[in-house]
Design an enzyme around this catalytic site. Structure first.
Site, PDB file in Angstrom:
ATOM      1  N   CYS A  68      46.843 -45.660  22.887  1.00  0.00           N
ATOM      2  CA  CYS A  68      45.516 -45.567  23.509  1.00  0.00           C
ATOM      3  C   CYS A  68      44.330 -45.695  22.561  1.00  0.00           C
ATOM      4  CB  CYS A  68      45.386 -44.231  24.239  1.00  0.00           C
ATOM      5  SG  CYS A  68      46.777 -43.817  25.304  1.00  0.00           S
ATOM      6  N   HIS A 128      38.489 -40.471  23.921  1.00  0.00           N
ATOM      7  CA  HIS A 128      39.582 -40.552  22.945  1.00  0.00           C
ATOM      8  C   HIS A 128      39.158 -41.168  21.608  1.00  0.00           C
ATOM      9  CE1 HIS A 128      44.236 -40.989  22.549  1.00  0.00           C
ATOM     10  NE2 HIS A 128      43.807 -39.793  22.185  1.00  0.00           N
TER      11      HIS A 128
END
Length: 454
Positions: A68, A128
């Site tokens: 990710c 993130h």
């Protein structure tokens, strides 16, 4: 004076309505085979399919990483994530006060370019790229070019955390106490609100859903929709994917209601391939999965819609492209000067049919001792054992290692990768502050000295 003010207002309104809106929708851990326009029948995805069918599909759309965070760093920076220390996850789980966590502050994000150009900017979903655990607000979205943020800083969260017991749901830079909706629905709600409230300003909207990343949790409404799927795990996956697709549909409705749909450049991509042994996604006919550099880990659903920008409907392009290529493409579409020191390539002329050239002569991947490089139809990779060479045009499933038959090609590609790797820097995250790490001279003013990242 009255005439002058009227003209000024008219010019301002014309500027606002003429500038395209930019919407980047990022799925999480979505498999190559998990969309209707790639042949999926058991789970309808009409709204994702609408982007593909009314725009351009990329048969070889790649994520910059097989996990990710690194992919998101490349998208937001316009450079290979390894150039800025983001080879690995930007928010490690084992942190202490000496660890730097987040995309370096010196990196100017895509959102900051749009914010400086007068766009309204919003991020709803998964960041993130910094701020988690140590709660460093300078690394959070509202310090990186986004006017509005609702979502999580981490890589994953519960979908049904009504009282936010994980303390992960955040608005702006503050943890909220209550969220009454299923998290995918909450992301869609916030996106619709943003579109409705933006006024006459053009907007840059980044919509990184957490679906279909684990944990595998779905609302009863969607579970009932897929009662016919016998496998309970795949049924939950179907429910999660359908919820995301429905919320993309809500965004479509909001854009249509505002009369701005066709002048909104809509991007749909996945941050990496699916992980069948974790979220029960499907990558066939591709080999491999998330965390790997086989095609199943990095070749993903990818499509772009923008009728007013002369992107034709129903066209499939086979040229390999990266998610990070959206960085210069979006800026070019908005007539914002593209920085010269990025590595991403604009794919706007390719989508508009003005060229058929492949943007990248070679494409590179690296993480945790693993590597891959694609050059034309050739793909060289190494996961720690013997190197493998595939011809993707003849063998998209990477089932036949032909390195022994083509050692010259393999050696050439290996040299390309080694030369590329020379410009990379160590992953920042996990390093102690006492260890000086030079920040590459990216997105800096001429003459500014490099400084250590603390």
């Amino acid at each position: 004076m009255k005439i002058f003010i009227t003209l000024l207002f008219s010019c301002s309104l014309l500027w606002a309505t003429d500038k395209p809106n930019i919407l980047i929708i990022l799925a999480d851990d979505l498999g190559y085979a998990d969309v209707g326009y790639h042949g999926l029948e058991e789970i309808p995805t009409p709204n994702i399919d609408r982007i593909a069918n009314e725009g351009v599909q990329f048969s070889a759309g790649y994520s910059n990483g097989s996990i990710c965070g690194p992919t998101r760093a490349a998208l937001m920076s316009g450079v290979y994530q390894q150039r800025i220390g983001c080879e690995g996850i930007c928010g490690g789980r084992k942190l202490n006060e000496h660890v730097v966590v987040g995309m370096p502050r010196e990196v100017k994000t895509l959102a900051q370019y749009f914010q400086e150009a007068g766009y309204a900017t919003g991020l709803f979903g998964k960041w993130h790229l910094g701020g988690e655990r140590l709660f460093d607000k300078t690394l959070m979205p509202t310090s990186r070019g986004f006017d509005e943020f609702f979502g999580i800083l981490e890589g994953a969260s519960l979908y049904d955390d009504t009282v936010n017991r994980e303390r992960k749901y955040i608005r702006q830079d503050t943890v909220i106490d209550y969220e009454g909706e299923y998290f995918t629905d909450a992301i869609g709600r916030e996106a619709v609100s943003f579109i409705t409230r933006k006024g006459d300003k053009p907007f840059f909207l980044y919509l990184p859903f957490t679906a279909v990343h684990a944990p595998m949790q779905a609302s009863e409404k969607y579970m009932q929709r897929f009662a016919h799927i016998a496998d309970p795990n795949r049924r939950v996956f179907a429910a999660m994917l359908s919820a995301m697709d429905d919320n993309i549909g809500r965004v479509f409705d909001a854009l249509e209601h505002q009369g701005i749909l066709d002048n909104t450049l809509i991007v749909f991509w996945s941050d990496n391939g699916g992980k069948p042994d974790n979220n029960y996604s499907l990558n066939h006919p591709l080999k491999g999965q998330k965390t790997q550099f086989y095609e199943g880990g990095i070749r993903v659903p990818a499509c772009v819609r923008w009728p007013k920008g002369q992107i034709p409907a129903g066209k499939t392009l086979d040229q390999p492209v990266f998610l990070m290529d959206i960085f210069p493409s979006a800026l070019e579409a908005a007539q914002i000067t593209v920085p010269k020191d990025i590595e991403a390539k604009t794919i706007l002329p390719l989508m508009q049919g003005k060229t058929n050239q492949t943007p990248h002569p070679a494409m590179f991947w690296k993480r945790a001792g693993k590597m891959a490089v694609r050059m034309g139809d050739w793909k060289l990779s190494n996961a720690g054992g013997p190197s493998e060479l595939f011809n993707l045009k003849q063998d998209i499933s990477e089932s036949r290692n032909i390195i022994d038959q083509h050692p010259d090609i393999a050696n050439k590609m290996n040299r390309l990768w080694l030369n590329w790797d020379k410009k990379n820097v160590p992953a920042y995250f996990g390093h102690d502050k006492a260890l000086p790490i030079k920040v590459p001279l990216l997105h800096r003013k001429i003459g500014q000295k490099a400084k250590t990242l603390n």
